[in-house]
Scaffold this active site. Structure first.
Site, mmCIF file in Angstrom:
data_model
loop_
_atom_site.group_PDB
_atom_site.id
_atom_site.type_symbol
_atom_site.label_atom_id
_atom_site.label_comp_id
_atom_site.label_asym_id
_atom_site.label_seq_id
_atom_site.Cartn_x
_atom_site.Cartn_y
_atom_site.Cartn_z
ATOM 1 N N ASP A 96 10.020 -15.524 -51.415
ATOM 2 C CA ASP A 96 9.216 -16.532 -51.596
ATOM 3 C C ASP A 96 8.449 -16.867 -50.706
ATOM 4 O OD1 ASP A 96 11.108 -18.559 -51.348
ATOM 5 O OD2 ASP A 96 11.311 -18.578 -53.189
ATOM 6 N N GLU A 118 13.926 -8.830 -54.038
ATOM 7 C CA GLU A 118 13.901 -10.586 -54.726
ATOM 8 C C GLU A 118 12.651 -10.663 -56.005
ATOM 9 O OE1 GLU A 118 16.466 -13.615 -54.042
ATOM 10 O OE2 GLU A 118 14.869 -14.859 -54.243
ATOM 11 N N GLU A 132 6.212 -22.219 -51.856
ATOM 12 C CA GLU A 132 7.204 -20.896 -52.714
ATOM 13 C C GLU A 132 6.845 -20.301 -53.900
ATOM 14 O OE1 GLU A 132 9.874 -23.060 -50.212
ATOM 15 O OE2 GLU A 132 8.973 -23.465 -51.268
ATOM 16 N N HIS A 205 16.706 -29.754 -49.009
ATOM 17 C CA HIS A 205 15.543 -29.167 -47.652
ATOM 18 C C HIS A 205 14.525 -29.163 -48.513
ATOM 19 C CE1 HIS A 205 17.016 -25.490 -48.945
ATOM 20 N NE2 HIS A 205 15.750 -25.345 -48.392
ATOM 21 N N ARG A 207 11.343 -28.842 -50.047
ATOM 22 C CA ARG A 207 10.261 -29.950 -49.277
ATOM 23 C C ARG A 207 9.078 -30.743 -50.751
ATOM 24 N NH1 ARG A 207 7.140 -26.255 -47.917
ATOM 25 N NH2 ARG A 207 7.092 -26.406 -45.374
ATOM 26 N N HIS A 238 19.880 -29.711 -42.715
ATOM 27 C CA HIS A 238 18.542 -29.138 -41.989
ATOM 28 C C HIS A 238 17.732 -29.766 -41.231
ATOM 29 C CE1 HIS A 238 14.885 -26.755 -42.777
ATOM 30 N NE2 HIS A 238 15.585 -26.180 -43.417
#
Length: 365
Positions: A96, A118, A132, A205, A207, A238
């Protein structure tokens, strides 16, 4: 012989696609080309080195301060040139990421079939995870072949009208990677530091968690560490400067917590294996940690991996401080609850996903 181009650009993609690369190269029916976009740079190279995968093409799109507009435009134009020159019969993308979606779009524009590894994960919420959820749904529209990690993912694809004959349930290739990376007797200075403690392994991490949600996540973790003297925590942080700023504000000076640079994939997988409990907002860890018998608290409001929740290997906590704190405290205090989660059956496969992809492609191509 069919020419198959495998494209990825981030560290998580590389972890899950390098086993596919190695497996596909075992076949006499395929010429395998590897293209990396460099959406991640240093972290991507670590994975390539561990799996001894050498790219045939490297777009090197990563720039300081890049945003989604930068990544999208650079990958799209770069993939156009590479695909026109290489003329593959199939492009394989994963998951993604922006790399995966834009590469699939470039292949679609050139009428090259796309295979999606996936495939079929869904939250049905375009803002969680962002971007994503859009990326994977978009790839699903563009792809011809869909490699679903679970039966639920297959059902999601069928509900969207994907042809059943082009969907294959394989398990998750991330489980395949553990065979290469997890070693008995692994040694690391963090494990020496954490000896005789219950080690929490943290990743954060995402977003959509930047800002107040991440502040609350870190406050909950700090409360747990300060309340339980036998608990230590390690946070491979990250690269995102916003993540680092929030971590510094909330976790600085916290005893028994180590914030460390990102680890190589083999180091990180072995750290998971040595951990007691995993707290994450990541995706792949939700599949990897249960394979190692580790309960996972998912610090998100949604997950595209509901099979793990249903199986009892994952618990979705949300991002509120009180909810994360309570869920973590319960697992630290309730031995039976911990045992139940750690021994639940992992629904994400048996480590043969890459082989199943190769065998199926040998048939359909």
């Amino acid at each position: 012989m069919k020419k198959v181009m495998i494209v990825f650009g981030t560290r998580p993609e590389a972890i899950k696609m390098c086993p596919v690369v190695l497996e596909m190269k075992k076949s006499s029916k395929f010429e395998v080309l590897v293209c990396v976009t460099g959406q991640h740079r240093e972290m991507l190279q670590q994975v390539l080195d561990i799996f001894e995968v050498k790219p045939d093409f490297d777009l090197a799109v990563m720039k300081p301060g890049q945003d989604l507009f930068d990544i999208t435009s650079r990958v799209l134009l770069g993939m156009r040139d590479i695909l026109q020159a290489a003329k593959p019969d199939l492009v394989l993308v994963h998951g993604d990421t922006t790399t995966a979606y834009v590469s699939a779009m470039a292949a679609f524009y050139l009428q090259i079939p796309v295979g999606h590894v996936e495939a079929g994960l869904r939250t049905w919420n375009m803002s969680s995870p962002f971007p994503e959820e859009f990326n994977r749904q978009g790839i699903g529209v563009l792809a011809k072949y869909h490699f679903a990690p679970t039966e639920q993912a297959r059902k999601n694809l069928l509900s969207e009208g994907k042809p059943e004959e082009f969907i294959k349930v394989t398990g998750n290739t991330g489980i395949d990677a553990l065979v290469t990376t997890v070693k008995a007797g692994f040694k690391h200075e963090i494990l020496d530091w954490a000896k005789d403690s219950r080690l929490l392994v943290i990743t954060a991490h995402r977003r959509e968690n930047l800002g107040q949600p991440m502040h609350e996540m870190f406050r909950a973790i700090r409360r747990i560490i300060e309340e339980f003297p036998d608990v230590k925590a390690v946070y491979p942080i990250h690269m995102n400067p916003q993540v680092r700023k929030i971590a510094a504000e909330e976790l600085e000076g916290c005893e028994r917590l180590r914030i460390i640079p990102p680890l190589a994939v083999d180091e990180f997988h072995n750290l998971l294996n040595a951990g007691y409990l995993i707290l994450t907002d990541s995706g792949g860890i939700q599949e990897e940690a249960p394979s190692l018998g580790k309960p996972v608290l998912v610090m998100r409001d949604t997950t595209e991996r509901p099979e793990g929740v249903a199986a009892g290997t994952l618990k979705l906590t949300g991002t509120k401080e009180s909810c994360i704190y309570q869920a973590c405290r319960e697992l630290l205090e309730d031995e039976e609850l911990y045992r139940t989660m750690s021994q639940a059956r992992n629904p994400y496969g048996d480590g043969t996903a890459s082989k199943q992809i190769r065998l199926w492609l040998e048939e359909v191509l």
